[in-house]
Design a protein around this motif. Structure first.
Motif, short mmCIF file in Angstrom:
data_model
loop_
_atom_site.label_atom_id
_atom_site.label_comp_id
_atom_site.label_asym_id
_atom_site.label_seq_id
_atom_site.Cartn_x
_atom_site.Cartn_y
_atom_site.Cartn_z
N VAL A 217 0.85 -1.18 0.00
CA VAL A 217 0.00 0.00 0.00
C VAL A 217 0.90 1.24 0.00
N ALA A 218 0.66 2.12 -0.95
CA ALA A 218 1.47 3.33 -1.07
C ALA A 218 0.71 4.53 -0.52
N GLN A 219 1.41 5.35 0.25
CA GLN A 219 0.79 6.56 0.79
C GLN A 219 1.72 7.74 0.57
N SER A 220 1.11 8.91 0.39
CA SER A 220 1.90 10.14 0.32
C SER A 220 1.06 11.32 0.76
N PRO A 221 1.69 12.37 1.30
CA PRO A 221 3.10 12.42 1.66
C PRO A 221 3.37 11.64 2.94
N ARG A 222 4.61 11.37 3.25
CA ARG A 222 4.94 10.68 4.50
C ARG A 222 4.82 11.62 5.69
N TYR A 223 5.15 12.87 5.47
CA TYR A 223 5.11 13.87 6.54
C TYR A 223 4.51 15.17 6.02
N ILE B 211 -8.60 17.03 4.93
CA ILE B 211 -8.99 17.68 6.18
C ILE B 211 -9.01 19.18 5.92
N GLN B 212 -10.17 19.79 6.20
CA GLN B 212 -10.30 21.23 5.97
C GLN B 212 -11.44 21.80 6.80
N PRO B 213 -11.19 22.69 7.74
CA PRO B 213 -9.89 23.16 8.19
C PRO B 213 -9.31 22.25 9.28
N ALA B 214 -8.00 22.19 9.35
CA ALA B 214 -7.36 21.33 10.35
C ALA B 214 -7.39 21.97 11.73
N LYS B 215 -7.48 21.09 12.74
CA LYS B 215 -7.40 21.50 14.13
C LYS B 215 -6.16 20.86 14.76
N LEU B 216 -5.76 21.41 15.90
CA LEU B 216 -4.58 20.88 16.59
C LEU B 216 -4.74 19.39 16.88
N GLU B 217 -5.95 18.99 17.25
CA GLU B 217 -6.18 17.58 17.64
C GLU B 217 -6.16 16.61 16.46
N ASP B 218 -6.02 17.15 15.24
CA ASP B 218 -5.90 16.28 14.07
C ASP B 218 -4.48 15.76 13.89
N SER B 219 -3.55 16.24 14.68
CA SER B 219 -2.18 15.76 14.61
C SER B 219 -2.17 14.25 14.91
N ALA B 220 -1.70 13.48 13.95
CA ALA B 220 -1.78 12.03 14.05
C ALA B 220 -1.10 11.43 12.82
N VAL B 221 -1.02 10.11 12.82
CA VAL B 221 -0.61 9.39 11.61
C VAL B 221 -1.88 8.87 10.95
N TYR B 222 -1.99 9.12 9.66
CA TYR B 222 -3.15 8.65 8.91
C TYR B 222 -2.71 7.43 8.11
N LEU B 223 -3.31 6.31 8.46
CA LEU B 223 -2.94 5.03 7.88
C LEU B 223 -3.99 4.60 6.87
N CYS B 224 -3.51 4.16 5.73
CA CYS B 224 -4.39 3.57 4.74
C CYS B 224 -4.13 2.06 4.74
N ASN C 237 -15.05 -8.21 6.80
CA ASN C 237 -13.98 -7.79 7.72
C ASN C 237 -13.35 -8.97 8.43
N THR C 238 -13.16 -10.06 7.74
CA THR C 238 -12.48 -11.19 8.34
C THR C 238 -11.24 -11.57 7.56
N GLY C 239 -10.73 -10.66 6.80
CA GLY C 239 -9.50 -10.91 6.07
C GLY C 239 -8.39 -10.01 6.56
N GLU C 240 -7.18 -10.35 6.14
CA GLU C 240 -6.01 -9.60 6.56
C GLU C 240 -6.02 -8.22 5.95
N LEU C 241 -5.72 -7.21 6.76
CA LEU C 241 -5.54 -5.85 6.28
C LEU C 241 -4.06 -5.60 6.06
N PHE C 242 -3.74 -4.99 4.93
CA PHE C 242 -2.37 -4.60 4.62
C PHE C 242 -2.30 -3.09 4.76
N PHE C 243 -1.40 -2.63 5.63
CA PHE C 243 -1.28 -1.20 5.91
C PHE C 243 -0.13 -0.57 5.15
N GLY C 244 -0.32 0.71 4.79
CA GLY C 244 0.78 1.50 4.31
C GLY C 244 1.59 2.02 5.48
#
Lengths: 116, 111
Positions: A4-10, A79-92, A101-108
């Motif tokens: 699974v590809a995600q961008s941006p990383r940061y 996300i629009q508009p962002a709030k301070l509490e939105d600071s997190a890692v967003y995983l796909c 929902n009984t199969g393996e999830l592959f994460f980015g």
């Protein structure tokens, strides 16, 4: 097999700004998930797609978060508009599973958002 | 709502020893459970799963035990190695078909 590809990383933004994250799931995977992971916590489901339809968005803060998967392949989370509490890692994640929902999830590797 | 929780936030073990990571779940109707490993800066990685009609399942160096009577799940890692150092999450598939994660246990393997 490509993962699974995600961008941006940061991403660093100021509060009230907007941000978008992109995800390309594993080829052929019908189901795509966006999770939010706040530091020190487990991932929390934001939205689940099956092909290009929304299966579950009950925990998505719809006043500021939106997501789409128009062609049933890649997806964008905004996300629009962002709030301070939105600071997190967003995983796909993606899975072959078609809804039980009984199969393996592959994460980015995730997109780390810092809101200042 | 009902949550998946973990007994201990941190666990330190000597290299070569066995590790046991515990998890308590509260939704008795959940029918599928998974353990994930998350290394720093990476996404969670599937380790092993178990369905509610089973009590035990074994993988390579890992065993998951499910006790439905007390709603308890554990992950046993045999001969723990430095590469096993990570945060371990249990997750349950709720009747609402949501995969709900616990808060995680940080496993540290000591040399």
């Amino acid at each position: 097999e490509a993962g699974v590809a995600q961008s941006p990383r940061y991403k660093i933004i100021e509060k009230r700004q907007s941000v978008a994250f992109w995800c390309n799931p594993i080829s052929g995977h019908a189901t795509l998930y966006w999770y939010q992971q706040i530091l020190g916590q487990g991932p929390k489901l934001l939205i689940q797609f099956q092909n290009n339809g929304v299966v579950d968005d009950s925990q998505l803060p719809k006043d500021r978060f939106s997501a789409e998967r128009l062609k049933g392949v890649d997806s964008t989370l905004k996300i629009q508009p962002a709030k301070l509490e939105d600071s997190a890692v967003y995983l796909c994640a993606s899975s072959e599973d078609t809804g039980a929902n009984t199969g393996e999830l592959f994460f980015g590797e995730g997109s780390r958002l810092t809101v200042l | 709502g009902e949550n998946v929780g973990l007994h201990l936030p941190t666990l330190s073990v000597q290299e070569g020893d066995n590790s046991i990571i515990n998890c308590a779940y509260s939704n008795s109707a959940s029918d599928y459970f998974i353990w994930y490993k998350q290394e720093s800066g990476k996404g969670p990685q599937f380790i092993i799963d178990i369905r509610s009609n089973m009590d035990k399942r074994q993988g390579q160096r890992v065993t998951v035990l499910l006790n439905k009577t007390v709603k308890h799940l554990s992950l046993q890692i045999a001969a723990t190695q430095p590469g096993d150092s990570a945060v371990y999450f249990c997750a349950e598939n709720t009747p609402a078909r949501q995969l709900t994660f616990g808060s995680g246990t940080q496993l540290t393997v000591l040399p």
